[in-house]
Design a protein around this motif. Structure first.
Motif: not given
Lengths: 263, 396
Positions: A67-68, A99-100
Motif C-alpha cells: 500500500f505504501a 495496492m497503491l
C-alpha cells in the motif's frame, strides 16, 4: 558481526532456526510498529531477504500487499541487500500485489452482487494459498505494508480492516502460514484509535516496536528496537521473550547492537 | 511471460539519461532518482541536492505566519522559470491572481556571489571554445568541397538547476500566461473529487511523456551538413503541483477527513509513477491529531514552518542574528525513495531569513557562545533546544 547480527533480529522475530523443513516464522503473526521519526520498513526488508535467500531451494513464498511503495522501490532496496526480487517474482516465490492506487470500498458488496475491495483481496490471498501444494502452504508468508493505508483505502472502515486481518489470522491457524503487518503506532494515540491498535497487538504473536532514541537523532544509531515474542507453552502457560537493542541502517545491511555495546 | 525481461523503472522508460549540459532543470540523484529544485538553494542542499521526482512534499503551516507561502512561491517560480507545467490549487477565489506575486529570478548584477556564477562562466567558456573552433576552420572550407563537416553548437540558454529568487520583483507575465499553467480554486468545491480529477488528468501527461532534449536540424549549405543540437526550452517534461492550504476551513470539503486522506494517498501514488513533484501545505493545527499523523506519514518530505515571536529577549540571547530571522523551518522527514537508509541531518531546524528583504535564505541556527567560566560547551549549529546559557560577551 554478521552472524551475531543475524542472531539479534532473528531471535527477536523467532527466525533463528531457519531450515528447509520448518516453516520460517512457524505460523506466527508479527506486528511491526513504527512512527514518523523512525521507519520500521527495514524490518520488512530484512525479513523478506531472509525468507527468500537464507535457505537455498526452500519453498518459502512471500505474498506482499503493497500500500505504501511501488515494486521498483523494494526491488532496488532488496537488490542492495542481495536479493533479486524480479527473479524471485518470476520463479513465483515473491508475489507482489500493488495496492497503491486500489480503493477497497466497503458497503457495496451486496449491491453489485460481486466481490469488491477487501473481500476481493482476501479471495486473492486464498487463491494464492490454494495454488500452492498442500505441503508448502505453511511456507507462505503474507506481508502487509502498511495497515494504516489499508484503512484509508477502505475509506475509514477500520472494522472491516480488522475483520480482514482476523481472517488472515485464521489462515495462520488453519494452514500454518505466517502474517507480517506494519503499522504506525503514533497514529493511534487517541482513545478511539487505541482500540484498533490494541486489537492488532492482541492478535499478534510477535510484537516489534521501532522507535527513535530518547536522546534524539544520531548518525551512528538510528533507533531502538523492542521485541516481544509471546508463545503459549504446552500446558497453556505464557512464555514471553523480550528483546531490546539498537540498530544502524546501511544500504546493504543493518547493524544491531546492545545499547552502549557498539563495535 | 517472456523468458528475459528488461528491468524497467518508471524513470528509465520515459526519461533518457539527462546530462546536465542539456537539461539543467533535472539532475541525477542517489539510488536512481532524479532531482528537481525546490526554488530555494539552501533547502535543496539540505535535502541532498533537491526534491526527487515522484515525491510528495508536505508543509505544515503555522497559523500565526504565512511562511509556507514563501516556500510555495519559490517552488512555483522555479517550475515556471524552467517552463514546467504547473497545477496550482488554492482556497482563494482567484488563484490566478496569485501568480502575479511570484518572484522573479534575481538578475546577475545584484546576485550574491554563489556557485551559480562559476556555472555561468563555465557555460560561456564552452560557447567561446566552439566559436574559436569554427573561426579557424572557416578559411579551409572553400578548398574542401565534397567534405562533410560536423560541428556541435551548444546554445547556451542560461538555465540553471536552481535560481535565486528576488521576492520584490514579480515574475514576467509570459512565464505563467500559457497553456501549461492551470489554476483551480478549492473554496467552492463541494467535495474533493473534482480536485482529484484535475490532478489525475494533469499528471497523466507526465507518465507517458517522452522527453526530447535535443532537436536535429539538417541545413543544406554548400556541401556542409550542420547538425545542431539545441536544448528545446519549450519542451517541459516534469510537472509540478502546488496545493495551498488543503483542508483550510473555508473549503466545504475540509471536514471530510477520510476523503482528504484518500485524495492525498491517490495523489501520492500517481505522482510516484509520474515525472512530477507535488507540494501540499496544510494548517496542521486545524486537523485532528490522529489525522495529522496520518497526513505526516503519507509525506515523502515533511517540513513545518513556525513563526518567530517578536521581541523575545530569551531567544535574542540564545541565537545570533535573531533580529534577521523571520521564522523557523523544521525538516521532519527527507525523501527516502529507493533506499532504506534514513537521512540524518546535521540540523533539522533552519532559520528563515530574508536577505536584503529580497532573498529567501535558510541557515543553520547558531547558538550564541557561552561564557567560558560557566563550563558549558559552545553551541555551534544545531536545533533550537532552548538550552539555558548565559549570554556571551562575544557575538558573531
Amino acid at each position: 558481526m554478521d552472524s551475531r547480527a543475524r542472531n539479534l533480529l532473528d531471535e527477536a522475530l523467532g527466525l533463528d532456526q531457519l531450515t528447509q523443513l520448518k516453516p520460517p516464522l512457524g505460523g506466527k503473526a508479527v506486528l511491526i510498529e513504527d512512527c514518523v521519526e523512525t521507519s520500521g520498513s527495514f524490518v520488512l526488508h530484512q525479513l523478506i531477504k531472509r525468507l527468500l535467500t537464507a535457505v537455498p531451494n526452500s519453498s518459502n513464498v512471500v505474498l506482499f500487499l503493497a500500500f505504501a511503495n511501488p515494486f521498483s522501490h523494494y526491488d532496488r532496496i532488496l537488490r542492495k541487500l542481495g536479493c533479486n526480487l524480479g527473479a524471485q517474482r518470476e520463479k513465483g516465490r515473491f508475489i507482489f500485489v500493488d495496492m497503491l492506487n486500489v480503493e477497497c470500498p466497503v458497503g457495496e458488496e451486496g449491491k453489485a452482487g460481486g466481490r469488491s475491495g477487501l473481500f476481493a483481496l482476501f479471495a486473492n490471498i486464498t487463491k494464492v494459498l490454494n495454488a500452492l501444494p498442500e505441503s508448502n502452504r505453511k511456507c507462505l508468508t503474507i506481508v502487509i505494508d502498511d495497515v494504516s493505508l489499508m484503512e484509508v483505502a477502505a475509506h475509514g472502515s477500520s472494522d472491516h480492516v480488522l475483520d480482514f486481518l482476523h481472517y488472515c489470522h485464521t489462515l495462520t491457524s488453519d494452514y500454518g502460514c505466517s502474517l507480517v503487518t506494519l503499522n504506525h503506532e503514533d497514529i493511534y494515540s487517541s482513545m478511539d484509535g487505541l482500540v484498533f491498535l490494541k486489537q492488532m497487538e492482541y492478535a499478534a504473536d510477535v510484537l516489534v516496536k521501532v522507535e527513535p532514541l530518547a536522546t534524539g537523532l544520531a548518525a551512528d544509531v538510528h533507533g531502538q528496537f523492542d521485541g516481544l515474542q509471546m508463545t503459549v507453552l504446552n500446558r497453556g502457560s505464557l512464555n514471553n521473550r523480550m528483546s531490546n537493542f539498537q540498530f544502524r541502517i546501511k544500504e546493504n545491511s543493518v547493524e544491531y547492537f546492545y545499547p552502549g555495546a557498539r563495535a | 511471460m517472456a523468458a528475459t525481461k528488461t528491468r524497467t523503472s518508471s524513470f528509465s522508460r520515459n526519461l533518457p539519461a539527462a546530462s546536465s549540459a542539456q537539461s539543467p532543470e533535472i539532475k541525477c540523484g542517489p539510488n536512481g532518482t532524479f532531482l528537481v529544485s525546490s526554488g530555494i538553494p539552501d533547502l535543496d542542499k539540505t535535502l541532498g541536492g533537491g526534491i526527487p521526482l515522484g515525491s510528495l512534499v508536505m508543509v505544515m503551516e503555522d497559523s500565526e505566519a504565512p511562511h509556507h507561502m514563501l516556500l510555495l512561491r519559490n517552488f512555483m517560480s522555479q517550475g515556471l522559470v524552467h517552463k514546467q507545467p504547473l497545477l496550482y490549487a488554492s482556497p482563494s477565489k482567484d488563484p490566478r491572481g496569485f501568480l502575479g506575486t511570484l518572484p522573479s529570478p534575481s538578475s546577475p548584477k545584484d546576485d550574491k556571489s554563489r556557485s551559480h556564477d562559476a556555472e555561468q562562466e563555465k557555460g560561456l567558456r564552452i560557447a567561446w571554445q566552439y566559436k574559436k573552433y569554427f573561426g579557424e576552420n572557416q578559411s579551409n572550407l572553400d578548398g574542401q568541397r565534397g567534405m562533410i563537416l560536423f560541428r556541435f553548437i551548444v546554445l547556451y540558454n542560461k538555465q540553471e538547476f536552481s535560481n535565486e529568487f528576488d521576492l520584490r520583483r514579480p515574475l514576467d507575465r509570459h512565464f505563467y500566461t500559457g497553456q501549461h499553467v492551470d489554476c483551480i480554486s478549492t473554496k467552492d468545491l463541494p467535495n474533493i473529487a473534482a480536485l482529484q480529477e484535475r490532478c489525475t488528468s494533469f499528471l497523466s501527461q507526465f507518465s507517458r511523456y517522452i522527453c526530447t532534449f535535443f532537436a536535429i536540424d539538417f541545413v543544406g549549405f554548400t556541401n556542409l551538413l550542420i547538425v545542431t543540437f539545441r536544448n528545446d526550452a519549450t519542451v517541459a517534461c516534469t510537472g509540478r503541483i502546488a496545493i495551498q492550504s488543503l483542508c483550510a476551513p473555508q473549503c466545504e470539503s475540509s471536514n471530510m477527513e477520510w476523503e482528504m486522506l484518500s485524495f492525498i494517498r491517490s495523489l501520492k501514488s500517481t505522482v510516484r509513477s509520474a515525472i512530477a513533484v507535488a507540494i501540499i501545505t496544510f494548517p496542521s493545527s486545524l486537523v485532528s491529531a490522529t489525522f495529522c499523523k496520518r497526513w505526516q506519514h503519507l509525506a515523502d518530505c515533511l517540513v513545518s514552518v513556525k513563526a518567530i515571536p517578536d521581541e523575545d529577549k530569551e531567544l535574542a540571547k540564545l541565537l545570533t542574528g535573531y533580529q534577521d530571522i523571520v521564522g523557523f523551518l523544521n525538516i521532519h522527514r527527507v525523501p527516502r525513495i529507493n533506499t532504506q537508509v534514513p537521512a540524518v541531518l546535521e540540523a533539522t531546524t533552519l532559520s528563515i531569513k530574508l536577505q536584503k528583504r529580497r532573498y529567501l535564505v535558510l541557515e543553520c541556527l547558531n547558538q550564541a557562545p557561552v561564557d567560558g567560566s560557566s563550563g558549558s560547551s559552545y553551541g555551534t549549529s544545531g536545533s533550537c533546544s532552548g538550552a539555558s546559557s548565559k549570554s556571551g560577551s562575544l557575538d558573531f
